[in-house]
Design an enzyme around this catalytic site. Structure first.
Site, short mmCIF file in Angstrom:
data_model
loop_
_atom_site.label_atom_id
_atom_site.label_comp_id
_atom_site.label_asym_id
_atom_site.label_seq_id
_atom_site.Cartn_x
_atom_site.Cartn_y
_atom_site.Cartn_z
N CYS A 27 0.65 -1.24 -0.06
CA CYS A 27 0.00 0.09 0.04
C CYS A 27 0.95 1.38 -0.12
O CYS A 27 0.35 2.23 -0.21
CB CYS A 27 -1.03 0.08 0.95
N HIS A 70 -3.34 7.25 2.31
CA HIS A 70 -3.85 5.83 1.88
C HIS A 70 -5.09 5.46 2.67
O HIS A 70 -5.34 5.65 3.72
CB HIS A 70 -2.79 4.66 2.14
N ASN A 77 -10.31 -0.25 0.07
CA ASN A 77 -8.77 0.05 0.02
C ASN A 77 -8.37 -0.62 -1.32
O ASN A 77 -8.38 -1.97 -1.67
CB ASN A 77 -8.35 -0.87 1.24
#
Length: 342
Positions: free
Chosen positions: A106, A248, A278
Site C-alpha cells: 500500500c 492511503h 482499500n
C-alpha cells in the site's frame, strides 16, 4: 505533477452483496472499515489492463503522448516474472522506454513517487508516468470476511515532469521507511522462493493475502504519523499549512486517527474509502484524481500524502497542487471534465 487519471472496473460489489455468502452485514463492515462498496475486476481483467487504462487517462490529463519512463506500483503483478510495467508501456505504444515495477504494497505509490523524482532529478527521464494499479481481489480469499470486505480493485496514475521547486505541481520531500522484522503482519505466505525453497507443499489458503489487523492498526497509525510529521518538517510546513491530507485509504478509523494526531481537521482530509474500499497502491492516485475533479484540490494547495503497507513499509510526501486543464477518469460521477466540475 502534470496530470492525473484513474480507472475503476465497472463491476460494483456492495456490502449487502458480500453478506449473502459471508457471516457479515452492511452495518458490521461500515462500523469497522468505513466501506460501503468496492469495484472488482471481472474474469480476464488483470493488473496490466487496469494500469493501461489509468495511464491513458493520466497522459490525456497532462496533454502529452509520451514519457521517458513508466513505473507501476502494484502488489498484484501479472506474473512473478517479468515485471508488469514493460507490458503496460507496450500497450500504451511506448515500447523501448524504461519500465519497471515497485513492490511496497500500500506504500507502493509513494515509493514510486520518490523513484520517479529521482529519475527526473538525475536526468534519467524528463517525464515519468507513475501508476498505482491493483487487482487485489485476485489474491483475496473470498471466504475470509476479515479481508474480503476491505479491498477493491482499480488504478490511478500521475504524470511527473521536470520543473522548478517553487512552481505549482512541485513534489517536496519524500520520507520512506520499513521494518522487515514485522513482515508477517501483512503477507501472502506461498508462491515465492521462500516457500518453494522449503520443499514443503503449501496449504491452499497460503496463496491468499493474510493480515493481522489489530497489530497492523497500531503500527499504521504510529508509523504513518511519524513519517508525515517528518515530511512536514523537511518541507518547512506546519500542520495548519496543509490544505489537504491525502492518506492511503486503508481503513476510515486509521485515517481519522492519523489526521487527529497530526492536528488536521476533518474538513481538510480527503476520503473515498466508502465508495472504493482499500485499493492498496492505487489508493492515493485514485483519491488525487477524484479530489481534483471535484474541485477539492486547486492550484497552489499544499498537499500531504501518507501511506502504510506490507513490508512493513510506510511513507509520506508533500507537494503543491498544479493547475490542470482536464482530469480524466471513468470514476462514477466524474468522467473526463475540466478541473473543478463535479
Amino acid at each position: 505533477m502534470a496530470g492525473v487519471g484513474a480507472w475503476l472496473p465497472p463491476r460494483v460489489v456492495t456490502n449487502d452483496d458480500l453478506a449473502r455468502h459471508l457471516d457479515t452485514s452492511d452495518e458490521w463492515i461500515r462500523s469497522r472499515t468505513g466501506i460501503a462498496r468496492r469495484h472488482l475486476v471481472d474474469p480476464g481483467t488483470a493488473t496490466a489492463i487496469l494500469a493501461t487504462e489509468a495511464g491513458v487517462m493520466a497522459l490525456k490529463s497532462a496533454g502529452c503522448g509520451d514519457v521517458d519512463s513508466v513505473i507501476v506500483a502494484t502488489t498484484t503483478p501479472e506474473r512473478l516474472c517479468p515485471a508488469t510495467a514493460p507490458q503496460v508501456a507496450a500497450r500504451l505504444g511506448l515500447a523501448g522506454i524504461a519500465a519497471h515495477d515497485v513492490s511496497a504494497v500500500c506504500t507502493g505509490f509513494l515509493y514510486g513517487l520518490a523513484t520517479a523524482a529521482g529519475q527526473i532529478a538525475t536526468g534519467v527521464a524528463e517525464r515519468v508516468l507513475l501508476i498505482g494499479a491493483e487487482a487485489f481481489s485476485t489474491i483475496i480469499n473470498p471466504a475470509d470476511r476479515e479481508t474480503a470486505v476491505i479491498f477493491g480493485d482499480g488504478a490511478g496514475a500521475v504524470v511527473l515532469r521536470a520543473g522548478a521547486a517553487d512552481e505549482p505541481g512541485a513534489v517536496g520531500p519524500c520520507v520512506l521507511g520499513s521494518d522487515g522484522d514485522l513482515s508477517d503482519l501483512i503477507m501472502v505466505p506461498a508462491g515465492g522462493s521462500g516457500q518453494r525453497a522449503s520443499g514443503l507443499a503449501a496449504h491452499p489458503d497460503d496463496y491468499y493475502f493474510q493480515m493481522r489487523g489489530r497489530d497492523v492498526y497500531r503500527h499504521a497509525v504510529e508509523r504513518t504519523t511519524e513519517a508525515a510529521g517528518a515530511a512536514l518538517e523537511r518541507a518547512g510546513w506546519r500542520a495548519e499549512d496543509v490544505d489537504r491530507l491525502v492518506p492511503h485509504q486503508a481503513n476510515a478509523r486509521i485515517c481519522a486517527a492519523i489526521a487527529e494526531r497530526l492536528g488536521i481537521p476533518p474538513e481538510r482530509q480527503a476520503s473515498n474509502i466508502e465508495r472504493v474500499g482499500n485499493t492498496a497502491a492505487a489508493s492515493i492516485p485514485l483519491l488525487l484524481t477524484e479530489d481534483s475533479a471535484r474541485g477539492r484540490l486547486v492550484r497552489g494547495d499544499r498537499v500531504l500524502l501518507a501511506a502504510f503497507g506490507g513490508g512493513l513499509t510506510w511513507g509520506a510526501a508533500t507537494l503543491t497542487w498544479p493547475e490542470l486543464g482536464t482530469v480524466a477518469s471513468n470514476m462514477p460521477g466524474l468522467g473526463d471534465q475540466p478541473v473543478g466540475v463535479g
